[in-house]
Scaffold this motif. Structure first.
Motif, PDB file in Angstrom:
ATOM      1  N   HIS A   1      32.733  60.228   8.712  1.00  0.00           N
ATOM      2  CA  HIS A   1      31.331  60.580   8.495  1.00  0.00           C
ATOM      3  C   HIS A   1      31.160  62.087   8.339  1.00  0.00           C
ATOM      4  N   LYS A   2      31.785  62.850   9.220  1.00  0.00           N
ATOM      5  CA  LYS A   2      31.691  64.304   9.151  1.00  0.00           C
ATOM      6  C   LYS A   2      32.312  64.826   7.858  1.00  0.00           C
ATOM      7  N   ALA A   3      33.477  64.312   7.497  1.00  0.00           N
ATOM      8  CA  ALA A   3      34.146  64.741   6.265  1.00  0.00           C
ATOM      9  C   ALA A   3      33.276  64.430   5.042  1.00  0.00           C
ATOM     10  N   MET A   4      32.646  63.260   5.045  1.00  0.00           N
ATOM     11  CA  MET A   4      31.780  62.874   3.927  1.00  0.00           C
ATOM     12  C   MET A   4      30.566  63.800   3.842  1.00  0.00           C
ATOM     13  N   LEU A   5      29.927  64.067   4.965  1.00  0.00           N
ATOM     14  CA  LEU A   5      28.767  64.964   4.967  1.00  0.00           C
ATOM     15  C   LEU A   5      29.148  66.375   4.540  1.00  0.00           C
ATOM     16  N   ASP A   6      30.303  66.862   4.972  1.00  0.00           N
ATOM     17  CA  ASP A   6      30.780  68.182   4.555  1.00  0.00           C
ATOM     18  C   ASP A   6      30.996  68.228   3.045  1.00  0.00           C
ATOM     19  N   HIS A   7      31.568  67.168   2.493  1.00  0.00           N
ATOM     20  CA  HIS A   7      31.813  67.101   1.046  1.00  0.00           C
ATOM     21  C   HIS A   7      30.479  67.128   0.285  1.00  0.00           C
ATOM     22  N   LEU A   8      29.528  66.332   0.727  1.00  0.00           N
ATOM     23  CA  LEU A   8      28.231  66.315   0.060  1.00  0.00           C
ATOM     24  C   LEU A   8      27.600  67.702   0.068  1.00  0.00           C
ATOM     25  N   LYS A   9      27.625  68.355   1.220  1.00  0.00           N
ATOM     26  CA  LYS A   9      27.042  69.683   1.337  1.00  0.00           C
ATOM     27  C   LYS A   9      27.727  70.675   0.406  1.00  0.00           C
ATOM     28  N   GLN A  10      29.054  70.633   0.340  1.00  0.00           N
ATOM     29  CA  GLN A  10      29.814  71.556  -0.504  1.00  0.00           C
ATOM     30  C   GLN A  10      29.483  71.373  -1.985  1.00  0.00           C
ATOM     31  N   HIS A  11      29.049  70.181  -2.366  1.00  0.00           N
ATOM     32  CA  HIS A  11      28.753  69.903  -3.771  1.00  0.00           C
ATOM     33  C   HIS A  11      27.265  69.864  -4.068  1.00  0.00           C
ATOM     34  N   GLY A  12      26.456  70.351  -3.132  1.00  0.00           N
ATOM     35  CA  GLY A  12      25.013  70.430  -3.366  1.00  0.00           C
ATOM     36  C   GLY A  12      24.316  69.096  -3.439  1.00  0.00           C
TER      37      GLY A  12
ATOM     38  N   ARG B   1      33.961  52.691  -3.126  1.00  0.00           N
ATOM     39  CA  ARG B   1      32.577  53.164  -3.190  1.00  0.00           C
ATOM     40  C   ARG B   1      31.843  52.292  -4.199  1.00  0.00           C
ATOM     41  N   GLU B   2      30.665  51.822  -3.812  1.00  0.00           N
ATOM     42  CA  GLU B   2      29.865  50.983  -4.697  1.00  0.00           C
ATOM     43  C   GLU B   2      28.495  51.614  -4.905  1.00  0.00           C
ATOM     44  N   PHE B   3      28.057  51.685  -6.151  1.00  0.00           N
ATOM     45  CA  PHE B   3      26.695  52.116  -6.455  1.00  0.00           C
ATOM     46  C   PHE B   3      25.771  50.937  -6.203  1.00  0.00           C
ATOM     47  N   LEU B   4      24.645  51.196  -5.527  1.00  0.00           N
ATOM     48  CA  LEU B   4      23.704  50.119  -5.227  1.00  0.00           C
ATOM     49  C   LEU B   4      22.442  50.179  -6.063  1.00  0.00           C
ATOM     50  N   VAL B   5      21.717  51.323  -5.993  1.00  0.00           N
ATOM     51  CA  VAL B   5      20.420  51.385  -6.665  1.00  0.00           C
ATOM     52  C   VAL B   5      20.012  52.842  -6.865  1.00  0.00           C
ATOM     53  N   ALA B   6      19.189  53.056  -7.895  1.00  0.00           N
ATOM     54  CA  ALA B   6      18.600  54.378  -8.138  1.00  0.00           C
ATOM     55  C   ALA B   6      17.089  54.246  -7.999  1.00  0.00           C
ATOM     56  N   TYR B   7      16.477  55.322  -7.502  1.00  0.00           N
ATOM     57  CA  TYR B   7      15.020  55.341  -7.359  1.00  0.00           C
ATOM     58  C   TYR B   7      14.499  56.682  -7.843  1.00  0.00           C
ATOM     59  N   LYS B   8      13.477  56.619  -8.677  1.00  0.00           N
ATOM     60  CA  LYS B   8      12.779  57.816  -9.142  1.00  0.00           C
ATOM     61  C   LYS B   8      11.295  57.532  -8.969  1.00  0.00           C
ATOM     62  N   GLY B   9      10.628  58.359  -8.209  1.00  0.00           N
ATOM     63  CA  GLY B   9       9.201  58.120  -8.048  1.00  0.00           C
ATOM     64  C   GLY B   9       8.613  58.770  -6.819  1.00  0.00           C
TER      65      GLY B   9
ATOM     66  N   LEU C   1      27.077  63.338 -10.805  1.00  0.00           N
ATOM     67  CA  LEU C   1      27.059  62.926  -9.397  1.00  0.00           C
ATOM     68  C   LEU C   1      28.309  62.114  -9.086  1.00  0.00           C
ATOM     69  N   GLU C   2      28.631  61.162  -9.945  1.00  0.00           N
ATOM     70  CA  GLU C   2      29.827  60.348  -9.718  1.00  0.00           C
ATOM     71  C   GLU C   2      31.091  61.193  -9.732  1.00  0.00           C
ATOM     72  N   LYS C   3      31.153  62.192 -10.614  1.00  0.00           N
ATOM     73  CA  LYS C   3      32.324  63.084 -10.632  1.00  0.00           C
ATOM     74  C   LYS C   3      32.476  63.806  -9.303  1.00  0.00           C
ATOM     75  N   ALA C   4      31.358  64.304  -8.767  1.00  0.00           N
ATOM     76  CA  ALA C   4      31.398  65.010  -7.482  1.00  0.00           C
ATOM     77  C   ALA C   4      31.821  64.060  -6.362  1.00  0.00           C
ATOM     78  N   LEU C   5      31.328  62.841  -6.385  1.00  0.00           N
ATOM     79  CA  LEU C   5      31.708  61.868  -5.363  1.00  0.00           C
ATOM     80  C   LEU C   5      33.168  61.444  -5.508  1.00  0.00           C
ATOM     81  N   ASP C   6      33.647  61.375  -6.742  1.00  0.00           N
ATOM     82  CA  ASP C   6      35.051  61.009  -6.984  1.00  0.00           C
ATOM     83  C   ASP C   6      36.020  62.023  -6.394  1.00  0.00           C
ATOM     84  N   LEU C   7      35.576  63.258  -6.229  1.00  0.00           N
ATOM     85  CA  LEU C   7      36.441  64.300  -5.667  1.00  0.00           C
ATOM     86  C   LEU C   7      36.710  64.095  -4.179  1.00  0.00           C
TER      87      LEU C   7
END
Length: 82
Positions: free
Chosen positions: A67-78, A27-35, A12-18
């Motif tokens: 915001h649009k560029a960020m959302l496009d990047h997320l979508k492109q990387h699943g 970019r700062e990681f805040l928290v992870a949640y599983k549940g 995930l971090e590799k994809a975000l680094d791109l």
């Protein structure tokens, strides 16, 4: 964001680094949640993206474009938003 636990946080971090954008300062990681509320095998990861410009106050249009560029990047990387 929502990401597969099996894919791993490092991927995930590799994809975000791109993601490159002239306004992105940090970019700062805040928290992870599983549940509860997430599909099995998925985790929710929260990040803070700090944006800005050294020489001026950002306009609404600049923020919207980031915001649009960020959302496009997320979508492109699943990467899904929660």
């Amino acid at each position: 964001v929502v990401w597969s636990v099996d894919a791993g946080f490092a991927e995930l971090e590799k994809a975000l680094d791109l993601f490159q954008h002239p306004l992105l300062q940090k970019r700062e990681f805040l928290v992870a949640y599983k549940g509860k509320g997430l599909e099995k095998g998925m985790a929710s990861y929260s990040f803070r993206f700090l944006i800005g410009a050294e020489d001026h106050t950002l306009s609404g249009e600049e923020i919207d474009a980031f915001h649009k560029a960020m959302l496009d990047h997320l979508k492109q990387h699943g990467i899904a938003l929660r």
